[in-house]
Design an enzyme around this catalytic site. Structure first.
Site, short mmCIF file in Angstrom:
data_model
loop_
_atom_site.label_atom_id
_atom_site.label_comp_id
_atom_site.label_asym_id
_atom_site.label_seq_id
_atom_site.Cartn_x
_atom_site.Cartn_y
_atom_site.Cartn_z
N HIS A 86 23.01 -5.87 41.85
CA HIS A 86 22.63 -6.69 43.01
C HIS A 86 23.66 -6.64 44.13
CE1 HIS A 86 19.56 -9.38 40.66
NE2 HIS A 86 19.64 -8.16 40.13
N GLU A 126 10.93 -7.56 36.04
CA GLU A 126 12.08 -8.18 35.39
C GLU A 126 12.88 -9.03 36.36
OE1 GLU A 126 16.17 -8.82 34.11
OE2 GLU A 126 15.50 -7.65 35.84
N GLU A 127 12.94 -8.61 37.62
CA GLU A 127 13.81 -9.28 38.58
C GLU A 127 13.26 -10.63 39.04
OE1 GLU A 127 16.67 -8.44 39.05
OE2 GLU A 127 16.90 -6.28 38.80
N ASP A 173 11.47 -2.36 38.35
CA ASP A 173 11.66 -3.04 39.63
C ASP A 173 13.14 -3.20 39.95
OD1 ASP A 173 11.69 -4.85 37.43
OD2 ASP A 173 11.53 -6.55 38.81
N HIS A 191 13.55 -1.67 32.89
CA HIS A 191 12.61 -2.15 33.91
C HIS A 191 12.63 -1.29 35.16
CE1 HIS A 191 15.61 -4.32 36.49
NE2 HIS A 191 16.20 -4.63 35.36
N ASP A 231 20.95 -1.18 37.79
CA ASP A 231 20.00 -2.22 37.39
C ASP A 231 18.59 -1.82 37.82
OD1 ASP A 231 18.96 -4.63 36.55
OD2 ASP A 231 19.56 -5.73 38.34
#
Length: 409
Positions: free
Chosen positions: A384, A160-161, A95, A93, A126
């Site tokens: 994150h 995705e997030e 984003d 992904h 991520d």
């Protein structure tokens, strides 16, 4: 074929750094996170891939009026194989999440920092590690002139997030023949530093809000009111009985049982000498796939009726989030066997095993449509967090595992 690809991948350290620097510099935040979406990052990626000689990307754009371009971009790039009826898909992904408190970062989150084997910046793990690993393998195929046994597909998705409504969920529903039932699907978006977790199953998830309504009064005259806190406390003590209603265990998961936990409690009254007339608490349920969340809700409400009868309160319910688990990817499917064989070949000493997790992943959108999918990567496990980092060696190692899946022996 395989050895040539692996040797080529061993020479790609600089390419990892260059790609991570390009991608990190573009904060692809979705509108739910205060950003303009993934368009700029998708355009830059398309330019980079074209410059490397990749086939033209197909765009599957999900309409979203909240972003300047009016859509969320999803890109599919396919290198044809000898058998063009099947594709090995790597799904990553574009984003990212916001950096959070800048004071917790040792550097600019959007300017890549290289420190030995590690790169730092928002999004580097991520999910840019997966993005880069998939590109490395594609570039090695092109450089070595290798035609893989089946198509090699890279799918770069949006959103995705924040739920995947405009990402893989949209693509899976509007792909117009992009996928086939015989394709192989790998989602490198979750994993352990040991490389041993091969995620094939997820628990169902229920976040349930429970509001207990009594009658507020002065604490010196409790007979004039109905104590909502006392009733809510009785209700909370009934929640563990859900384990008796739903007792199954599954060794794929850790813990192996369903979990039912009272969590958040909203404030009621501000002063000590007032009996509260309203209490709100929440329950987090992670439920084995064989159970219906509707049955869990019915059981909780059954406890609620007991509390209403015992305490003279009324109780309201609201679903905050409810996600019934997708079907489990069987352990004997080709994608599971191939990924585990690749891990053993690339990461000596690793003992990969199929596992389930308590939360959801985007693989659920594939599994619900009958596509067996695996979620796996070799991650530092710091998504994150401030000072997010990714290993260059593991980025290359994961690309090698992908090569094993694609070309085998």
């Amino acid at each position: 074929m395989r050895d040539a690809l692996l040797a080529c991948l061993d020479r790609k350290r600089d390419m990892v750094i260059d790609l991570q620097r390009e991608l990190t510099a573009i904060p692809a935040l979705g509108p739910d996170n205060g950003g303009p979406g993934e368009r700029e990052k998708a355009d830059r990626l398309k330019t980079l891939l074209a410059g490397m000689g990749f086939p033209e990307a197909r765009e599957i754009n999900a309409p979203d009026p909240r972003v300047p371009c009016g859509h969320r971009p999803n890109l599919a790039v396919v290198i044809p194989g000898a058998d063009t009826s099947r594709t090995f898909w790597i799904i990553s992904h574009l984003d990212i999440v916001p950096p959070g408190d800048p004071a917790l970062w040792r550097s600019d989150p959007y300017a890549l920092v290289v420190d030995g084997d590690l790169v730092y910046g928002r999004g580097v793990e991520d999910n840019q590690q997966a993005v880069v690993s998939s590109i490395l393998l594609g570039k090695a195929l092109l450089e070595e002139g290798v035609t893989p046994p089946i198509n090699y597909g890279m799918l770069f998705v949006a959103d995705e997030e924040t739920g995947s409504k405009y990402g893989l969920d949209y693509v899976a529903a509007h792909h117009d023949g992009l996928f086939s039932k015989d394709d192989l699907f790998l989602v490198p978006d979750f994993g352990l530093p040991t490389s041993e977790m091969v995620e094939v199953a997820e628990k169902s998830m229920l976040w349930y809000k429970i509001t207990v309504n009594g009658r507020q009064c002065h604490a010196s005259t409790p007979e004039a009111g109905v104590n909502s806190l006392a009733a809510a406390s009785l209700f909370v003590l009934k929640i563990p009985k859900l384990h008796e209603r739903f007792p199954a265990k599954n060794p794929l998961f850790q813990p192996a049982n369903s979990t039912f936990e009272p969590t958040k409690k909203e404030a009621n009254v501000d002063n000590i000498n007032t009996i509260p007339g309203r209490d709100v608490f929440y329950v987090d349920c992670r439920v084995l796939p064989e159970y219906s969340l509707d049955d869990v809700v019915a059981a909780i409400q059954g406890f609620g009726r007991e509390v209403e009868a015992a305490c003279g309160v009324t109780i309201d319910y609201a679903v905050v989030q409810q996600e019934q688990a997708a079907p489990t990817t069987p352990e004997d499917t080709p994608i599971v066997r191939k990924v585990m064989a690749g891990i053993r070949a690339v990461y000596p000493g690793a003992k990969p095993r199929p596992m389930g997790i308590g939360g959801g992943t985007v693989a659920a959108y594939l599994r619900r449509r009958g596509y067996p999918a695996v979620v796996w990567a070799t991650l530092e496990h710091n998504a994150h967090q401030p000072n997010e980092r990714s290993s260059i060696a593991k980025t290359i190692g994961d690309a090698k595992v992908m090569a094993h899946v694609l070309v085998g022996e």
